[in-house]
Design a protein around this motif. Structure first.
Motif, PDB file in Angstrom:
ATOM      1  N   UNK A 168       0.841  -1.193   0.000  1.00  0.00           N
ATOM      2  CA  UNK A 168       0.000   0.000   0.000  1.00  0.00           C
ATOM      3  C   UNK A 168       0.879   1.247   0.000  1.00  0.00           C
ATOM      4  N   UNK A 169       0.380   2.319  -0.588  1.00  0.00           N
ATOM      5  CA  UNK A 169       1.147   3.559  -0.626  1.00  0.00           C
ATOM      6  C   UNK A 169       1.443   4.076   0.773  1.00  0.00           C
ATOM      7  N   UNK A 170       0.554   3.755   1.720  1.00  0.00           N
ATOM      8  CA  UNK A 170       0.747   4.221   3.091  1.00  0.00           C
ATOM      9  C   UNK A 170       1.950   3.573   3.766  1.00  0.00           C
ATOM     10  N   UNK A 171       2.449   2.457   3.192  1.00  0.00           N
ATOM     11  CA  UNK A 171       3.610   1.773   3.770  1.00  0.00           C
ATOM     12  C   UNK A 171       4.892   2.102   3.028  1.00  0.00           C
ATOM     13  N   UNK A 172       4.806   2.934   2.013  1.00  0.00           N
ATOM     14  CA  UNK A 172       5.962   3.188   1.156  1.00  0.00           C
ATOM     15  C   UNK A 172       6.823   4.340   1.669  1.00  0.00           C
ATOM     16  N   UNK A 173       8.139   4.137   1.607  1.00  0.00           N
ATOM     17  CA  UNK A 173       9.096   5.191   1.935  1.00  0.00           C
ATOM     18  C   UNK A 173       9.404   6.064   0.722  1.00  0.00           C
ATOM     19  N   UNK A 174       8.874   5.687  -0.412  1.00  0.00           N
ATOM     20  CA  UNK A 174       9.128   6.422  -1.654  1.00  0.00           C
ATOM     21  C   UNK A 174       8.020   7.446  -1.877  1.00  0.00           C
ATOM     22  N   UNK A 175       8.408   8.699  -2.067  1.00  0.00           N
ATOM     23  CA  UNK A 175       7.427   9.757  -2.324  1.00  0.00           C
ATOM     24  C   UNK A 175       7.768  10.473  -3.620  1.00  0.00           C
ATOM     25  N   UNK A 176       6.740  10.944  -4.303  1.00  0.00           N
ATOM     26  CA  UNK A 176       6.930  11.596  -5.594  1.00  0.00           C
ATOM     27  C   UNK A 176       7.769  12.858  -5.476  1.00  0.00           C
ATOM     28  N   UNK A 177       7.551  13.608  -4.404  1.00  0.00           N
ATOM     29  CA  UNK A 177       8.289  14.859  -4.231  1.00  0.00           C
ATOM     30  C   UNK A 177       9.785  14.643  -4.117  1.00  0.00           C
ATOM     31  N   UNK A 178      10.180  13.647  -3.329  1.00  0.00           N
ATOM     32  CA  UNK A 178      11.601  13.353  -3.156  1.00  0.00           C
ATOM     33  C   UNK A 178      12.202  12.845  -4.458  1.00  0.00           C
TER      34      UNK A 178
ATOM     35  N   UNK B 134      15.388   7.105  -5.253  1.00  0.00           N
ATOM     36  CA  UNK B 134      15.716   7.479  -3.881  1.00  0.00           C
ATOM     37  C   UNK B 134      14.454   7.472  -3.015  1.00  0.00           C
ATOM     38  N   UNK B 135      14.604   7.167  -1.748  1.00  0.00           N
ATOM     39  CA  UNK B 135      13.465   7.151  -0.825  1.00  0.00           C
ATOM     40  C   UNK B 135      13.935   7.587   0.556  1.00  0.00           C
ATOM     41  N   UNK B 136      12.990   7.726   1.468  1.00  0.00           N
ATOM     42  CA  UNK B 136      13.297   8.271   2.786  1.00  0.00           C
ATOM     43  C   UNK B 136      14.032   7.287   3.687  1.00  0.00           C
ATOM     44  N   UNK B 137      14.373   6.141   3.162  1.00  0.00           N
ATOM     45  CA  UNK B 137      15.142   5.184   3.937  1.00  0.00           C
ATOM     46  C   UNK B 137      16.501   5.720   4.357  1.00  0.00           C
TER      47      UNK B 137
ATOM     48  N   UNK C 200       9.994  -1.791   1.117  1.00  0.00           N
ATOM     49  CA  UNK C 200       9.041  -0.672   1.187  1.00  0.00           C
ATOM     50  C   UNK C 200       9.666   0.636   0.711  1.00  0.00           C
ATOM     51  N   UNK C 201      10.910   0.541   0.237  1.00  0.00           N
ATOM     52  CA  UNK C 201      11.578   1.734  -0.280  1.00  0.00           C
ATOM     53  C   UNK C 201      11.819   1.665  -1.769  1.00  0.00           C
ATOM     54  N   UNK C 202      12.806   0.871  -2.161  1.00  0.00           N
ATOM     55  CA  UNK C 202      13.223   0.839  -3.566  1.00  0.00           C
ATOM     56  C   UNK C 202      12.181   0.211  -4.483  1.00  0.00           C
TER      57      UNK C 202
END
Length: 348
Positions: free
Chosen positions: A171-181, A190-193, A258-260
């Motif tokens: 689910x998107x709610x579990x993802x560390x990847x965001x469009x803005x980043x 890249x992700x918030x990991x 949940x990141x890459x």
């Protein structure tokens, strides 16, 4: 700064320089231009925001597996099973991401904690066997890598998919990847990991260097008999060290799940994240700051290698040789230390 600390800094730096030097010699021997080759490597790693994002993304799990191996080393243990702990952590995080629908502020931490718990439980087995039966952890962790590989492959096909080789997406709610980043770094992966990895690196540094429990773990690693004589529980600390090491590797797997990627796929063989973590820990002198720097170097080398064939004609496999030589010189650090001592005496 003590002489020992100076050596711990100088040896990795010289090992890296010597590794690049050997790589340059090999390029010249085979008719390639080392300046062009290394320029392409640098450009591939840092030449654009996209490349920088990819370098950071490759660094994230290496920091965590490097910390896992380094943490075990400091406790006198050789956790060669970080690869298997990555697999079970990756699976646990994806399972939480696929199975539950939660707010992101809850979903992401729960997925990461599930990965840490899975890695800790997986690493507890060799820890318990080592502490209670004296079974060498290297043998058990190697065997458990194969078990983790095939068990997670089976569970992906039966639990997270309908017989396919790839799980459902989280689910998107579990993802560390965001469009803005991703937009900020040229639509890289890249992700918030990277925030998670830095927080855990600081935590491990503080735990080992500034707490009583960390002192006990280091004491057990340095001399188990003396630690036992001083009233420290060697068995408890061995199990604790393996579990915390496994938890870190499990979180490294979560960063992929949940990141890459946002899913997990069946693996035909290893990801090499766990084994690369051994090299990162060695180069980082088993310290948290050193591991972060070494992981960033390895991430840059792996991303930059992709640009070497198209930009300079140098085969990307040359980077594997450079990495191997760096590890060789770190492993043969006694020779470098001897040269440094002789050089410093000659100056006097």
């Amino acid at each position: 700064m003590t002489d020992n600390r100076k050596m711990n800094i100088l040896v990795p730096i010289l090992s890296v320089l010597l590794g690049f030097l050997v790589g340059a010699i090999i390029m010249i021997a085979y008719g390639y231009n080392p300046i062009a080759g290394y320029s392409a490597l640098f450009q591939g790693a840092f030449g654009s925001l996209y490349n920088v994002g990819e370098t950071i993304r490759r660094t994230i799990p290496l920091v965590l597996t490097g910390l896992a191996v380094a943490f075990a080393f400091r406790a006198g243990l050789f956790n060669i099973g970080a690869e298997g702990q990555v697999f079970v952590g990756w699976f646990a995080a994806v399972w939480v991401g696929v199975t539950f629908e939660l707010p992101a502020i809850i979903h992401i931490p729960v997925a990461i904690l599930a990965a840490a718990l899975a890695g800790a439980i997986w690493a507890a087995v060799p820890g318990i066997l080592k502490a209670t039966r004296g079974v060498h952890e290297v043998v058990v962790t190697i065997m458990m890598n194969y078990i983790a590989l095939h068990v997670t492959n089976y569970l992906i096909r039966t639990v997270l998919s309908d017989g396919g080789s790839q799980s459902a997406r989280i689910s998107q709610s579990a993802s560390l990847s965001t469009q803005g980043l991703k937009e900020m770094f040229g639509y890289s992966q890249i992700h918030w990991g990277f925030v998670v990895s830095i927080i855990l690196a600081v935590f491990i540094w503080f735990f080992l260097e500034r707490t009583t429990y960390g002192f006990e773990l280091r004491a057990v690693g340095f001399n188990p008999n003396a630690a036992n004589y001083a009233g420290m529980s060697v068995k408890r600390n061995i199990i604790l060290a393996m579990m915390l090491s496994g938890a870190l590797a499990g979180v490294g797997g979560a960063m992929e799940g949940i990141g890459t990627f946002g899913y997990m796929y069946t693996h035909a063989s290893y990801t090499n994240l766990g084994f690369d973590g051994i090299a990162v820990a060695l180069l980082g002198a088993n310290t948290a700051p050193g591991v972060v720097i070494a992981a960033f170097l390895f991430g840059a080398l792996k991303v930059g290698a992709l640009s070497m064939p198209p930009l300079s004609g140098v085969p990307s496999e040359l980077v594997d040789i450079v990495i191997a030589m760096i590890i060789f010189f770190v492993a043969a650090s006694y020779m470098i230390r001897l040269l440094i001592l002789r050089f410093s005496k000659g100056e006097k």
